[in-house]
Design an enzyme around this catalytic site. Structure first.
Site, PDB file in Angstrom:
ATOM      1  N   CYS A   1       0.632  -1.131   0.148  1.00 55.34           N
ATOM      2  CA  CYS A   1      -0.003  -0.057  -0.057  1.00 55.34           C
ATOM      3  C   CYS A   1       1.060   1.246   0.020  1.00 55.34           C
ATOM      4  O   CYS A   1       0.291   2.268  -0.117  1.00 55.34           O
ATOM      5  CB  CYS A   1      -0.874  -0.226   1.285  1.00 55.34           C
ATOM      6  SG  CYS A   1      -0.021  -0.212   2.752  1.00 55.34           S
TER       7      CYS A   1
ATOM      8  N   GLY B   1      -3.597   7.482  10.941  1.00 56.90           N
ATOM      9  CA  GLY B   1      -3.738   8.477  11.861  1.00 56.90           C
ATOM     10  C   GLY B   1      -5.303   9.023  11.662  1.00 56.90           C
ATOM     11  O   GLY B   1      -6.153   8.586  11.061  1.00 56.90           O
ATOM     12  N   PHE B   2      -5.351  10.234  12.493  1.00 54.31           N
ATOM     13  CA  PHE B   2      -6.561  10.874  12.108  1.00 54.31           C
ATOM     14  C   PHE B   2      -7.112  11.181  10.836  1.00 54.31           C
ATOM     15  O   PHE B   2      -8.459  11.272  10.588  1.00 54.31           O
ATOM     16  CB  PHE B   2      -6.664  11.939  13.361  1.00 54.31           C
ATOM     17  CG  PHE B   2      -6.371  11.429  14.751  1.00 54.31           C
ATOM     18  CD1 PHE B   2      -7.062  10.571  15.351  1.00 54.31           C
ATOM     19  CD2 PHE B   2      -5.468  12.353  15.338  1.00 54.31           C
ATOM     20  CE1 PHE B   2      -6.672  10.283  16.518  1.00 54.31           C
ATOM     21  CE2 PHE B   2      -5.133  12.001  16.806  1.00 54.31           C
ATOM     22  CZ  PHE B   2      -5.487  10.849  17.231  1.00 54.31           C
TER      23      PHE B   2
ATOM     24  N   GLY C   1      -6.707   9.661   8.238  1.00 53.42           N
ATOM     25  CA  GLY C   1      -6.930   8.518   7.468  1.00 53.42           C
ATOM     26  C   GLY C   1      -7.858   7.509   8.250  1.00 53.42           C
ATOM     27  O   GLY C   1      -7.898   6.167   8.171  1.00 53.42           O
TER      28      GLY C   1
END
Lengths: 438, 519
Positions: free
Chosen positions: B250, B421-422, B424
């Site tokens: 990814c 994180g926030f 994502g």
């Protein structure tokens, strides 16, 4: 507070007990009330029982392993419930789908040499079948069992046990059912020497006698003696089987391949009564000679077979085996710690896996501990035939927290029972001095 | 009747795995550091020794990726992980004298690890080792496309762990994963933390489970090459990264954003390393193959450039490793601006670095928020401006992203699980590492100067196991000979192959007893 169970109901627990006395069994009903264990089991789930009052009890009696997998184990309930859409008890005369499936599973699980399965509806009937099978095979009548043994209450089984239950019904038969002391190889050889014994019937660890452990090599030597004097070895694995010692059948840990192996209780999953007698080819002769030799309408009821298949599968899982090893270790360590606090009172731990007997330094010691445990939310029963010893039988699927909780409660209860002992002893009802079956 | 039971087939047993994992975790949480490291090193050795075996198996089973690259990933996720954390201590209590604080580690307990089909065995390796380094038990639920190689790998690692002294059941694996089964495990209260690596639905389900979860979002990695970049080096790194395991990580680069002034030179450099620049017409055909009707075709995942080119009827040189697909602007309706888990790299030319930064930001608006970005530049100000603008939590500089953002070739934590994180929708903003699987009990003393922090020197509440965990149950009156005999009998039971052995043992026991009886 009323108690509505659909098709029947009670206004109160008191009314229920009154009716129990009136219509069912006054002796038993009164016994438990007098013993300080006024338990009427209502709701039940996992390893918990709930009295009608709502009091919750952690069950380490398990009816001798009937509830090995917990009460109303979800998987067993699901299997039996689903099966009711297709099966009923079945017809015992015909080849049967579920009986055959469970028989194959049992034979596959069994010690080497076992080839066939005969069904009963309970442990006593299974013992009767085992005895009849041994007599047919050897053409001899005598069945040797252990003094203070307990193998059930049916016609032949009751004669193998303590005479408390046989004499009551004029059913003792000492001529054909000699009893010998446990762990006494000399006595065993003495009784076998005449060559007229059909079988030695022995629990791998005698439960109702308080789980005295076989001396190292004892069972192995008994088996050897059986071979020497042409008697069959019947392993009663009703309480020791189904993974309770950390292997599916405890007898395999002794390296013994029994001629006959009896299972019951736990094989039902606690949901549908069934018992089974596993036999070697040598002992299976009558099934060919006269397949109708033993008839039992409910023996091997197909719904019971479904319950048995699921219970056997769960017991046989590698995860279950490993968990029993963990549980046995944690409980064993915990009990030894508790014992170190009360060495003069809590005098012995007999343990093999989760087959556990706790010895107390008083002839009725286990009854006091049983009562204290009850007050502390644990249900464990004293050994009927040796009330110094408490039967302490944790389930084989216990969670770690549940085991820790059990040990905490046990520690408190054992201490309480000890501190109360002198006074409680004086006030003990005479009834408490009589024994009840496990 | 069949329907009623088959719907939940496998679920109860899988729940029991969690139960056993709970037992194993409780026991493991009492191990000392030396024992933990011995176990981790032993597991890493076995994992590394089988790196090729499982790389081949994974490619065979999934049809994704490149064997030699999977070998490398498997090595990085075995020896590499233990090398990276050998000097860390997640086990021993520590003292912060200035803060008057004692800190005692608390492992999560039971880790439910969902692993993807794209990096199957490497993710199993990585998660198992992170769990073991922190004294957790782990139940691996592999992606159904990769279940066989993952199950075999997890089992091999579990056996190695137990052989090195770990508690039985410390590593378990689901053989037949299914959606209802995974759902049941994720919502089961015996699961202490879910570590979900995979597609968006599985990650969202993990967060919706009601249990603590570490799940990560998808990537869509922009790579900015500005006029100051070392073009030769950047081209080599970029092509190698995009070709690595056929872009299955990814972290692989999705869209190249290149300054006009150097674009032609840069493309020539890339071509030297195996990039093939598509014509507009070829680009359209490749777009139709990779994004038929605008949606990514998962059958192109991890396929090599030649295969994709052939499907698009594009003739490419034999040594082609990646396809370079130019388009004009990074907008949502341009499929090539979306994540591509195959060696097709979008390319946008920009007049200057500032415009390049905005384009990279646009790429991340389309997808990959919180994930990774790359810049090839020698201008610190541009790097700072880029890092401040792109909505990601890691920016690889002058390095390929496939491995660089995953912590191989950079000093990021080596992992197969990239926290978004926030930005994502993830609780994890870093590369997953052992510290994320352990909490610490803070033992805080009063700030009152009269209260003195005692010395905890030499006090370790954990110990090395002195026997198998759990020990084999023996009767409490056992003697040495019973111990030997019973463990042999027991080990053999249920195993038809050992009947002879058991018979032999039985004979020996009987002989011994006969001798005793005869005195």
């Amino acid at each position: 507070m009323s108690f509505d169970y659909g098709d029947f109901s009670y206004a109160s627990k008191a009314e229920m007990l009154e009716k129990s006395r009136e219509f069912w069994n006054p002796g038993k009903t009164d016994f438990w009330v007098d013993a300080g264990v006024p338990l009427v089991i209502d709701r039940r789930e996992e390893y918990y029982l709930y009295d009608m009052s709502g009091k919750r009890l952690l069950d380490v009696h398990l009816n001798g392993g009937t509830y090995n997998l917990g009460h109303r184990n979800v998987e067993v309930v699901q299997a039996v419930t689903a099966a009711t859409a297709h099966f009923d008890i079945g017809n015992h005369h015909f080849p049967s789908l579920a009986r055959t499936a469970l028989a194959e599973a049992l034979v596959t699980s069994a010690p080497p040499g076992i080839t066939k399965v005969v069904y009963g509806s309970g442990g006593g009937e299974a013992i009767d079948i085992a005895i009849k099978t041994a007599r047919h095979t050897t053409r001899k009548r005598k069945i040797v069992s252990i003094i203070k043994a307990y193998h059930g209450h049916t016609g032949l089984a009751v004669a193998t046990g303590d005479d408390r239950f046989s004499k009551l019904f004029l059913s003792d038969q000492p001529e054909e059912f000699p009893h010998v002391p446990f762990n006494d190889l000399g006595a065993m050889e003495e009784v076998l020497r005449g060559g007229d014994v059909a079988a030695v019937l022995i629990e791998t660890i005698p439960a109702t006698y308080g789980f005295p452990l076989p001396d190292p090599g004892y069972l192995e030597s008994v088996k050897r003696l059986c071979e020497r004097y042409d008697a069959l070895y019947i392993a009663d694995e009703v309480q020791t089987g189904l993974m309770r010692t950390g292997e599916l059948w405890a007898i395999t840990k002794h390296g013994i391949c029994p001629d006959i192996l009896v299972t019951g209780k736990g094989i039902s999953g606690g949901m549908y009564p069934i018992s089974a007698v596993l036999v070697t080819e040598r002992a299976a002769g009558w099934l060919t000679e006269d397949g109708f030799g033993h008839i039992s309408t409910f023996g091997g009821a197909e719904l019971g077979c479904i319950a048995g298949l699921k219970a056997l599968e769960i017991c046989s899982r590698t995860e279950t085996r490993s968990m029993v090893h963990y549980i046995s270790d944690l409980i064993g360590r915990g009990l030894r710690e508790i014992q170190s606090q009360y060495p003069d009172w809590f005098v012995g731990i007999r343990q093999h896996g989760v087959v556990i007997g706790l010895e107390f330094a008083h002839p009725q010691g286990a009854k006091f501990v049983m009562r204290s445990l009850y007050e502390n939310g644990v249900w464990a029963i004293f050994s009927t035939l040796d009330p110094r010893v408490l039967q302490y039988k944790p389930g084989i699927l216990m969670r770690p927290q549940l085991c820790e909780d059990l040990l905490d409660r046990t520690e408190v209860a054992i201490g309480q029972a000890r501190s109360r002992l002198p006074r409680t002893d004086r006030h003990t009802s005479p009834r408490l001095r009589t024994a009840v079956p496990a | 009747m069949k329907e009623a039971t088959s719907e939940t087939a496998g679920v109860p047993r899988a729940r029991q795995m969690l139960e056993l994992a709970g037992w194993a975790a409780a026991a493991f949480a009492r191990y000392d550091r030396a024992s933990v490291m011995r176990i981790a090193e032993a597991v890493a050795r076995v994992a590394e020794s089988k790196a090729e075996h499982y790389a081949e198996w994974a490619v065979r089973e999934t049809g994704f990726g490149v064997v030699e690259h999977k070998v490398l990933k498997n090595q990085l996720c075995s020896r590499g992980v233990v090398d990276a954390y050998r000097d860390h201590d997640y086990v021993t209590p520590r003292v912060d004298a200035d803060a008057k604080m004692l800190e005692v580690p608390r492992p999560a307990g039971v880790v439910l690890a969902l692993t993807p089909s794209t990096n199957p065995v490497s993710t199993v390796y990585c998660k198992v080792l992170l769990a073991l380094l922190t004294r957790n038990a782990i139940v691996v639920s592999p992606h159904p496309f990769a279940k066989e190689c993952c199950a075999d790998a997890a089992r091999a690692l579990g056996e190695a762990a137990v052989a090195a002294g770990a508690p039985d059941g410390v590593v378990q694996v689901i053989d037949e994963p299914s959606i209802p089964l995974i759902d049941a495990l994720m919502t089961d209260e015996r699961t202490n933390v879910i570590v979900a690596t995979g597609g968006v639905p599985v990650v969202r389900a993990a967060y919706g489970s009601g249990n603590p979860a570490i799940g990560v979002g998808p990537g869509n990695v922009p790579v900015l090459v500005d006029a100051t970049a070392d073009l030769q080096r950047a081209a080599e790194k970029l092509v190698a990264s995009k070709a690595f395991d056929n872009s299955i990580l990814c972290t692989n680069e999705s869209v190249l954003v290149v300054e006009d002034s150097v674009a032609d030179r840069f493309v020539r450099e890339m071509e030297r390393h195996g990039a093939h620049l598509l014509t507009a017409e070829e680009r359209d055909r490749v777009r139709d193959v990779v994004f038929p009707e605008g949606r990514f075709d998962t059958t192109t995942v991890g396929k090599d450039a030649a295969t994709i080119a052939a499907r698009a009827q594009v003739r490419v040189p034999a040594r082609t490793r990646i396809l370079l697909a130019p388009f004009d602007s990074a907008v949502d309706e341009e499929p090539l601006a979306h994540e591509k888990l195959c060696p097709v790299l979008g390319m946008v030319r920009v007049p200057n670095a500032q415009r390049g930064i905005r384009t990279a930001v646009a790429v991340l608006r389309i997808g990959g928020a919180g994930h990774s970005a790359v810049i090839h530049s020698r201008n610190a100000e541009t790097v700072m401006a880029y890092a401040a603008a792109v909505r990601v939590l890691r920016v690889a500089v002058n390095e390929g992203s496939s491995t660089g953002s995953a912590g191989f070739g950079t000093h990021l934590a080596p992992t197969m699980t990239i926290g978004t994180g926030f930005l994502g929708r993830s609780s994890l903003g870093e590369n997953l590492e052992p510290k994320h699987l352990v909490n610490w009990t803070r033992v805080a003393y009063s700030t009152d100067p009269a209260e003195v922090l005692p010395s905890f020197e030499g006090m370790v509440p954990w110990e090395a196991p002195f026997e198998a965990v759990p020990p084999y149950p023996m009767p409490s009156n056992a003697t040495v000979s019973t111990l030997t005999a019973m463990s042999s009998n027991g080990a053999g039971s249920g195993d038809g192959g050992s009947i002879e052995l058991r018979e032999e043992l039985r004979r020996l026991i009987l002989e011994e007893l006969t001798a005793i009886v005869r005195g």
